[in-house]
Design an enzyme around this catalytic site. Structure first.
Site, PDB file in Angstrom:
ATOM      1  N   GLY A 113      54.323  38.252  45.541  1.00  0.00           N
ATOM      2  CA  GLY A 113      53.371  38.508  46.636  1.00  0.00           C
ATOM      3  C   GLY A 113      52.153  37.606  46.489  1.00  0.00           C
ATOM      4  O   GLY A 113      51.639  37.433  45.388  1.00  0.00           O
TER       5      GLY A 113
ATOM      6  N   VAL B 162      45.374  21.299  39.482  1.00  0.00           N
ATOM      7  CA  VAL B 162      45.507  19.908  39.954  1.00  0.00           C
ATOM      8  C   VAL B 162      44.330  19.063  39.470  1.00  0.00           C
ATOM      9  O   VAL B 162      44.500  17.956  38.935  1.00  0.00           O
ATOM     10  CB  VAL B 162      45.637  19.873  41.501  1.00  0.00           C
ATOM     11  CG1 VAL B 162      45.507  18.455  42.041  1.00  0.00           C
ATOM     12  CG2 VAL B 162      46.969  20.493  41.926  1.00  0.00           C
TER      13      VAL B 162
ATOM     14  N   ARG C 186      60.038  35.537  46.847  1.00  0.00           N
ATOM     15  CA  ARG C 186      60.626  36.353  45.777  1.00  0.00           C
ATOM     16  C   ARG C 186      62.093  35.942  45.720  1.00  0.00           C
ATOM     17  O   ARG C 186      62.798  36.018  46.718  1.00  0.00           O
ATOM     18  CB  ARG C 186      60.534  37.839  46.115  1.00  0.00           C
ATOM     19  CG  ARG C 186      59.110  38.350  46.314  1.00  0.00           C
ATOM     20  CD  ARG C 186      59.147  39.868  46.494  1.00  0.00           C
ATOM     21  NE  ARG C 186      57.942  40.394  47.088  1.00  0.00           N
ATOM     22  CZ  ARG C 186      56.824  40.677  46.420  1.00  0.00           C
ATOM     23  NH1 ARG C 186      56.755  40.427  45.134  1.00  0.00           N
ATOM     24  NH2 ARG C 186      55.785  41.178  47.038  1.00  0.00           N
TER      25      ARG C 186
ATOM     26  N   ASP D  96      54.715  40.150  37.524  1.00  0.00           N
ATOM     27  CA  ASP D  96      55.678  40.349  36.431  1.00  0.00           C
ATOM     28  C   ASP D  96      57.018  39.652  36.665  1.00  0.00           C
ATOM     29  O   ASP D  96      57.572  39.053  35.745  1.00  0.00           O
ATOM     30  CB  ASP D  96      55.858  41.841  36.108  1.00  0.00           C
ATOM     31  CG  ASP D  96      56.254  42.672  37.310  1.00  0.00           C
ATOM     32  OD1 ASP D  96      56.206  42.142  38.443  1.00  0.00           O
ATOM     33  OD2 ASP D  96      56.621  43.843  37.125  1.00  0.00           O
TER      34      ASP D  96
ATOM     35  N   SER E  39      57.517  36.970  38.300  1.00  0.00           N
ATOM     36  CA  SER E  39      57.287  35.529  38.111  1.00  0.00           C
ATOM     37  C   SER E  39      57.252  35.188  36.620  1.00  0.00           C
ATOM     38  O   SER E  39      57.744  34.137  36.200  1.00  0.00           O
ATOM     39  CB  SER E  39      55.954  35.124  38.737  1.00  0.00           C
ATOM     40  OG  SER E  39      55.818  35.702  40.010  1.00  0.00           O
TER      41      SER E  39
ATOM     42  N   THR F 115      48.177  38.714  41.345  1.00  0.00           N
ATOM     43  CA  THR F 115      48.756  39.775  42.173  1.00  0.00           C
ATOM     44  C   THR F 115      47.653  40.773  42.482  1.00  0.00           C
ATOM     45  O   THR F 115      46.805  41.029  41.618  1.00  0.00           O
ATOM     46  CB  THR F 115      49.929  40.506  41.476  1.00  0.00           C
ATOM     47  OG1 THR F 115      50.164  41.766  42.138  1.00  0.00           O
ATOM     48  CG2 THR F 115      49.659  40.800  40.009  1.00  0.00           C
TER      49      THR F 115
ATOM     50  N   ASP G 144      48.016  43.804  42.650  1.00  0.00           N
ATOM     51  CA  ASP G 144      48.352  45.107  42.064  1.00  0.00           C
ATOM     52  C   ASP G 144      47.651  45.407  40.735  1.00  0.00           C
ATOM     53  O   ASP G 144      47.575  46.560  40.334  1.00  0.00           O
ATOM     54  CB  ASP G 144      49.868  45.213  41.845  1.00  0.00           C
ATOM     55  CG  ASP G 144      50.645  45.089  43.138  1.00  0.00           C
ATOM     56  OD1 ASP G 144      50.067  45.357  44.200  1.00  0.00           O
ATOM     57  OD2 ASP G 144      51.829  44.711  43.079  1.00  0.00           O
TER      58      ASP G 144
ATOM     59  N   ASP H 146      48.836  44.967  37.875  1.00  0.00           N
ATOM     60  CA  ASP H 146      49.839  45.715  37.105  1.00  0.00           C
ATOM     61  C   ASP H 146      50.379  44.948  35.906  1.00  0.00           C
ATOM     62  O   ASP H 146      51.393  45.324  35.326  1.00  0.00           O
ATOM     63  CB  ASP H 146      51.002  46.121  38.028  1.00  0.00           C
ATOM     64  CG  ASP H 146      51.677  44.922  38.673  1.00  0.00           C
ATOM     65  OD1 ASP H 146      51.125  43.802  38.615  1.00  0.00           O
ATOM     66  OD2 ASP H 146      52.759  45.094  39.250  1.00  0.00           O
TER      67      ASP H 146
ATOM     68  N   ARG I 226      52.237  48.660  44.527  1.00  0.00           N
ATOM     69  CA  ARG I 226      53.641  48.811  44.115  1.00  0.00           C
ATOM     70  C   ARG I 226      53.788  50.093  43.304  1.00  0.00           C
ATOM     71  O   ARG I 226      53.685  51.160  43.884  1.00  0.00           O
ATOM     72  CB  ARG I 226      54.118  47.591  43.319  1.00  0.00           C
ATOM     73  CG  ARG I 226      55.633  47.492  43.244  1.00  0.00           C
ATOM     74  CD  ARG I 226      56.060  46.227  42.544  1.00  0.00           C
ATOM     75  NE  ARG I 226      55.804  45.056  43.340  1.00  0.00           N
ATOM     76  CZ  ARG I 226      56.682  44.517  44.197  1.00  0.00           C
ATOM     77  NH1 ARG I 226      57.866  45.055  44.340  1.00  0.00           N
ATOM     78  NH2 ARG I 226      56.392  43.453  44.897  1.00  0.00           N
TER      79      ARG I 226
ATOM     80  N   LYS J 158      31.908  67.299  56.723  1.00  0.00           N
ATOM     81  CA  LYS J 158      32.173  66.595  57.983  1.00  0.00           C
ATOM     82  C   LYS J 158      33.518  65.885  57.946  1.00  0.00           C
ATOM     83  O   LYS J 158      34.140  65.634  58.967  1.00  0.00           O
ATOM     84  CB  LYS J 158      31.086  65.552  58.201  1.00  0.00           C
ATOM     85  CG  LYS J 158      29.827  66.091  58.813  1.00  0.00           C
ATOM     86  CD  LYS J 158      29.013  64.895  59.203  1.00  0.00           C
ATOM     87  CE  LYS J 158      27.722  65.213  59.854  1.00  0.00           C
ATOM     88  NZ  LYS J 158      26.925  63.986  60.001  1.00  0.00           N
TER      89      LYS J 158
HETATM   90  O1  F6P Z   1      52.977  42.893  44.639  1.00  0.00           O
HETATM   91  C1  F6P Z   1      52.096  42.809  45.699  1.00  0.00           C
HETATM   92  C2  F6P Z   1      52.498  43.729  46.807  1.00  0.00           C
HETATM   93  O2  F6P Z   1      51.605  43.554  47.874  1.00  0.00           O
HETATM   94  C3  F6P Z   1      52.639  45.202  46.448  1.00  0.00           C
HETATM   95  O3  F6P Z   1      51.404  45.852  46.426  1.00  0.00           O
HETATM   96  C4  F6P Z   1      53.557  45.689  47.519  1.00  0.00           C
HETATM   97  O4  F6P Z   1      54.269  46.824  47.100  1.00  0.00           O
HETATM   98  C5  F6P Z   1      54.481  44.523  47.729  1.00  0.00           C
HETATM   99  O5  F6P Z   1      53.782  43.376  47.274  1.00  0.00           O
HETATM  100  C6  F6P Z   1      54.908  44.296  49.149  1.00  0.00           C
HETATM  101  O6  F6P Z   1      55.820  43.247  49.138  1.00  0.00           O
HETATM  102  P1  F6P Z   1      56.314  42.468  50.426  1.00  0.00           P
HETATM  103  O7  F6P Z   1      55.183  41.643  50.937  1.00  0.00           O
HETATM  104  O8  F6P Z   1      57.439  41.641  49.925  1.00  0.00           O
HETATM  105  O9  F6P Z   1      56.698  43.500  51.419  1.00  0.00           O
END
Ligand code: F6P
Length: 318
Positions: free
Chosen positions: A11, A24, A72, A103, A105, A125, A127, A129, A171, A214
């Site tokens: 992503g 570069v 991907r 991950d 990658s 990323t 995420d 993560d 994710r 509220k």
């Molecule tokens: O890994 C980044 C991310 O945006 C996640 O947060 C999400 O689950 C996933 O990619 C969405 O992937 P795609 O753009 O392939 O639908």
């Protein structure tokens, strides 16, 4: 080492362009020929590799996404496909590769290392993560995007005296949810580390309603539940009018924040230096102002960081 290539994979994340630019420019500064690979490992296998100059990376520092594209490629687990990728690099005399991604990658980069390609990773990323990555590139921008969106949702939510559910990406990692919950003062957080007790949640919402609140804000990590279904259930069980908002890919775009540009630029430049020092099979990350390294194998393991205190903060101030 005479030639170094860079690719972005998985992503996209704001700040990837700043990292490409740094790779570069550092190469050129050190007399190394820089190459870009279009569309991640897919482009590498297809031979979409091009030598670039300084101008190629002009005026991209502030741009979201990745100018060289990303993809991907599930098939990259196949050794024959990995060999094709390694051969495409070797045929051009490229023996160093900077991989900017998550991950998946890094798993690909680890495989290429086994085939004789020196690889350095930069965690890019939204995420956050990656195990031991400091903050991944793109996380800060995505967090700011969420905060801005939630602030806007709050305006209308409180005008209508509603409960708002906001689903954020990540994710299977709850960082975007946890950090945005703290930054936005959410009332309820539902993420992979919180065990949702629906009955208790309804009781809490009813109590908030009785106190004259509220609006109520619920932040939910993606891949846990259906927000629209949850909105219906909350209305039925609490009488609080509820709306669901799935922020989606909106969170992945936009101009990178200063911190994302800073991290991406420093790590992109350092990645080239690490390659020139003969290092490989590692990902770089930044803590405070120090560059640290973690092996690809460890980087892709499930993140083990003790967030107990952050959940406590979230609970006491929410
Ligand atoms: O890994 C980044 C991310 O945006 C996640 O947060 C999400 O689950 C996933 O990619 C969405 O992937 P795609 O753009 O392939 O639908």
């Amino acid at each position: 080492m005479q030639k170094i290539a860079v690719l972005t994979s998985g992503g996209d994340a704001p700040g990837m362009n700043a990292a490409i630019r740094a790779v570069v420019r550092t190469c050129l500064n050190k007399g190394i020929k820089p190459y870009v690979i279009y569309d991640g490992y897919k482009g590498l296998v297809e031979g979409k590799i091009k030598e670039v100059n300084r101008r190629f990376v002009s005026e991209i520092l502030n741009r979201g996404g990745t100018i060289i594209g990303t993809a991907r490629l599930k098939e990259f687990v196949d050794i024959e496909i990995q060999k094709k990728a390694a051969t495409n690099l070797k045929n051009l005399g490229i023996d160093g590769l900077v991989v900017i991604g998550g991950d998946g990658s890094f798993r690909g980069a680890s495989d290429l290392c086994k085939l004789g390609i020196k690889c350095i990773g930069i965690a890019g990323t939204i995420d956050n993560d990656i195990n031991a990555s400091g903050y991944t590139i793109g996380f800060d921008t995505a967090l700011n995007t969420i905060v801005e969106a939630v602030d806007k949702i709050r305006d209308t939510s409180s005008s209508h005296h509603r409960c708002s559910i906001v689903e954020v990406m990540g994710r299977h990692c709850g960082d975007l949810a946890l950090y945005s919950s703290i930054a936005c003062g959410a009332d309820i957080l539902i993420d992979p580390n919180t065990n949702l007790d629906e009955k208790k949640m309804y009781e809490e919402i009813i109590k908030m309603k009785e106190e004259g609140r509220k609006h109520v804000l619920i932040i939910v990590s993606e891949n846990i539940l259906d927000c629209n279904e949850l909105a219906k259930k909350i209305e039925q069980n609490t009488g609080f009018e509820t709306r669901a908002n799935v922020l989606g890919h909106f969170q992945r775009g936009g101009t990178p924040t200063g911190m994302d540009r800073f991290r991406a630029s420093v790590l992109g430049s350092e990645a080239v230096k690490y390659l020139l020092d003969g290092k490989s099979n590692i990902s770089l990350y930044l803590t405070n102002k120090e560059v640290k390294v973690v092996s690809f194998d460890v980087a892709v393991e499930k993140k083990v960081i003790n967030y107990k205190y952050l959940y406590e903060v979230n609970k006491v101030i929410g």
